[in-house]
Design a protein around this motif. Structure first.
Motif, PDB file in Angstrom:
ATOM      1  N   ASN A   9       0.819  -1.216   0.000  1.00 22.66           N
ATOM      2  CA  ASN A   9       0.000   0.000   0.000  1.00 22.66           C
ATOM      3  C   ASN A   9       0.852   1.266   0.000  1.00 22.66           C
ATOM      4  O   ASN A   9       0.557   2.225   0.714  1.00 22.66           O
ATOM      5  N   GLY A  10       1.956   1.228  -0.772  1.00 24.11           N
ATOM      6  CA  GLY A  10       2.811   2.398  -0.898  1.00 24.11           C
ATOM      7  C   GLY A  10       3.724   2.655   0.287  1.00 24.11           C
ATOM      8  O   GLY A  10       4.418   3.662   0.335  1.00 24.11           O
ATOM      9  N   ARG A  11       3.745   1.745   1.249  1.00 24.35           N
ATOM     10  CA  ARG A  11       4.549   1.915   2.455  1.00 24.35           C
ATOM     11  C   ARG A  11       5.657   0.864   2.493  1.00 24.35           C
ATOM     12  O   ARG A  11       5.392  -0.334   2.369  1.00 24.35           O
ATOM     13  N   LEU A  12       6.897   1.306   2.663  1.00 23.29           N
ATOM     14  CA  LEU A  12       8.035   0.400   2.751  1.00 23.29           C
ATOM     15  C   LEU A  12       8.110  -0.163   4.161  1.00 23.29           C
ATOM     16  O   LEU A  12       8.094   0.585   5.139  1.00 23.29           O
ATOM     17  N   ILE A  13       8.167  -1.482   4.254  1.00 24.94           N
ATOM     18  CA  ILE A  13       8.246  -2.167   5.545  1.00 24.94           C
ATOM     19  C   ILE A  13       9.380  -3.183   5.472  1.00 24.94           C
ATOM     20  O   ILE A  13       9.826  -3.539   4.381  1.00 24.94           O
ATOM     21  N   SER A  14       9.839  -3.644   6.631  1.00 25.70           N
ATOM     22  CA  SER A  14      10.944  -4.602   6.616  1.00 25.70           C
ATOM     23  C   SER A  14      10.786  -5.620   7.734  1.00 25.70           C
ATOM     24  O   SER A  14       9.933  -5.479   8.615  1.00 25.70           O
ATOM     25  N   GLY A  15      11.649  -6.646   7.681  1.00 30.91           N
ATOM     26  CA  GLY A  15      11.654  -7.669   8.715  1.00 30.91           C
ATOM     27  C   GLY A  15      10.369  -8.471   8.740  1.00 30.91           C
ATOM     28  O   GLY A  15       9.792  -8.801   7.700  1.00 30.91           O
ATOM     29  N   ALA A  16       9.923  -8.796   9.944  1.00 34.94           N
ATOM     30  CA  ALA A  16       8.731  -9.622  10.113  1.00 34.94           C
ATOM     31  C   ALA A  16       7.497  -8.982   9.476  1.00 34.94           C
ATOM     32  O   ALA A  16       6.652  -9.686   8.917  1.00 34.94           O
ATOM     33  N   ALA A  17       7.398  -7.664   9.525  1.00 34.96           N
ATOM     34  CA  ALA A  17       6.251  -6.978   8.909  1.00 34.96           C
ATOM     35  C   ALA A  17       6.217  -7.212   7.405  1.00 34.96           C
ATOM     36  O   ALA A  17       5.146  -7.386   6.809  1.00 34.96           O
ATOM     37  N   ALA A  18       7.397  -7.246   6.771  1.00 30.19           N
ATOM     38  CA  ALA A  18       7.464  -7.497   5.330  1.00 30.19           C
ATOM     39  C   ALA A  18       7.063  -8.933   5.011  1.00 30.19           C
ATOM     40  O   ALA A  18       6.334  -9.186   4.038  1.00 30.19           O
ATOM     41  N   PHE A  19       7.532  -9.878   5.831  1.00 26.67           N
ATOM     42  CA  PHE A  19       7.117 -11.262   5.625  1.00 26.67           C
ATOM     43  C   PHE A  19       5.615 -11.405   5.816  1.00 26.67           C
ATOM     44  O   PHE A  19       4.939 -12.077   5.037  1.00 26.67           O
ATOM     45  N   ALA A  20       5.064 -10.761   6.849  1.00 21.87           N
ATOM     46  CA  ALA A  20       3.631 -10.844   7.114  1.00 21.87           C
ATOM     47  C   ALA A  20       2.831 -10.319   5.926  1.00 21.87           C
ATOM     48  O   ALA A  20       1.849 -10.935   5.510  1.00 21.87           O
ATOM     49  N   ALA A  21       3.248  -9.196   5.354  1.00 21.58           N
ATOM     50  CA  ALA A  21       2.551  -8.632   4.191  1.00 21.58           C
ATOM     51  C   ALA A  21       2.577  -9.605   3.018  1.00 21.58           C
ATOM     52  O   ALA A  21       1.567  -9.814   2.340  1.00 21.58           O
ATOM     53  N   MET A  22       3.743 -10.201   2.789  1.00 23.66           N
ATOM     54  CA  MET A  22       3.877 -11.140   1.686  1.00 23.66           C
ATOM     55  C   MET A  22       3.026 -12.385   1.937  1.00 23.66           C
ATOM     56  O   MET A  22       2.299 -12.835   1.050  1.00 23.66           O
ATOM     57  N   TRP A  23       3.103 -12.936   3.130  1.00 23.29           N
ATOM     58  CA  TRP A  23       2.331 -14.138   3.446  1.00 23.29           C
ATOM     59  C   TRP A  23       0.831 -13.908   3.313  1.00 23.29           C
ATOM     60  O   TRP A  23       0.110 -14.812   2.893  1.00 23.29           O
ATOM     61  N   ARG A  24       0.353 -12.711   3.678  1.00 24.39           N
ATOM     62  CA  ARG A  24      -1.093 -12.438   3.592  1.00 24.39           C
ATOM     63  C   ARG A  24      -1.613 -12.492   2.160  1.00 24.39           C
ATOM     64  O   ARG A  24      -2.804 -12.688   1.954  1.00 24.39           O
ATOM     65  N   THR A  25      -0.741 -12.318   1.178  1.00 23.90           N
ATOM     66  CA  THR A  25      -1.184 -12.327  -0.218  1.00 23.90           C
ATOM     67  C   THR A  25      -1.314 -13.738  -0.789  1.00 23.90           C
ATOM     68  O   THR A  25      -1.896 -13.916  -1.847  1.00 23.90           O
ATOM     69  N   ILE A  26      -0.763 -14.728  -0.092  1.00 28.35           N
ATOM     70  CA  ILE A  26      -0.779 -16.113  -0.564  1.00 28.35           C
ATOM     71  C   ILE A  26      -1.813 -16.888   0.250  1.00 28.35           C
ATOM     72  O   ILE A  26      -1.669 -17.008   1.472  1.00 28.35           O
ATOM     73  N   PRO A  27      -2.861 -17.394  -0.415  1.00 35.40           N
ATOM     74  CA  PRO A  27      -3.940 -18.046   0.333  1.00 35.40           C
ATOM     75  C   PRO A  27      -3.471 -19.094   1.347  1.00 35.40           C
ATOM     76  O   PRO A  27      -3.956 -19.102   2.484  1.00 35.40           O
ATOM     77  N   SER A  28      -2.532 -19.946   0.994  1.00 37.62           N
ATOM     78  CA  SER A  28      -2.101 -21.006   1.919  1.00 37.62           C
ATOM     79  C   SER A  28      -1.280 -20.474   3.100  1.00 37.62           C
ATOM     80  O   SER A  28      -1.083 -21.178   4.085  1.00 37.62           O
ATOM     81  N   LEU A  29      -0.807 -19.228   3.018  1.00 37.11           N
ATOM     82  CA  LEU A  29      -0.012 -18.626   4.100  1.00 37.11           C
ATOM     83  C   LEU A  29      -0.722 -17.445   4.761  1.00 37.11           C
ATOM     84  O   LEU A  29      -0.166 -16.807   5.658  1.00 37.11           O
TER      85      LEU A  29
END
Length: 122
Positions: free
Chosen positions: A62-82
């Protein structure tokens, strides 16, 4: 045709551990919700210093740069199985636990990378 990517991630293609994980995530990302950028590619656009991008996992959501666990969480939320894992990692009471686990991983990452390089040559 897949929908527009919702998350952009920068990864280190020179890290065998990272490359393996990104390959796995690409297979899981059946709807192309993630835009993967090889931060080692000199032509890759990086929103911050390339060394900083390579030292810690970064994503744009959403236009916001994030890192670490927050970045993994954002990525995982986009994948149905994760998605559930991503929601848990992004839930404020649990986020510090996921971040602590990520920081612990960063401390052992060089040894894991060396082991994977050695195992790949043997």
């Amino acid at each position: 045709m897949g929908e527009q990517p919702r998350v952009t991630v920068w990864y280190d293609s020179q890290c065998p551990l990272c490359a393996r994980e990104i390959a796995w995530l690409r297979r899981l990302d059946r709807h192309s919700a993630i835009h993967f950028i090889d931060a080692c590619d000199p032509k890759a656009g990086c929103p911050i210093d390339r060394q900083e991008i390579l030292s810690r996992f970064h994503a744009m959501e959403n236009g916001r740069l994030i890192s670490g666990a927050a970045a993994f969480a954002a990525m995982w939320r986009t994948i149905p199985s994760l998605k559930v894992l991503g929601m848990l990692a992004g839930w404020p009471p649990l986020t510090p636990i996921f971040e602590a686990a990520y920081l612990a991983f960063l401390r052992i990452r060089p040894r894991l990378q060396a082991w994977m390089h050695k195992a790949g040559k043997g």
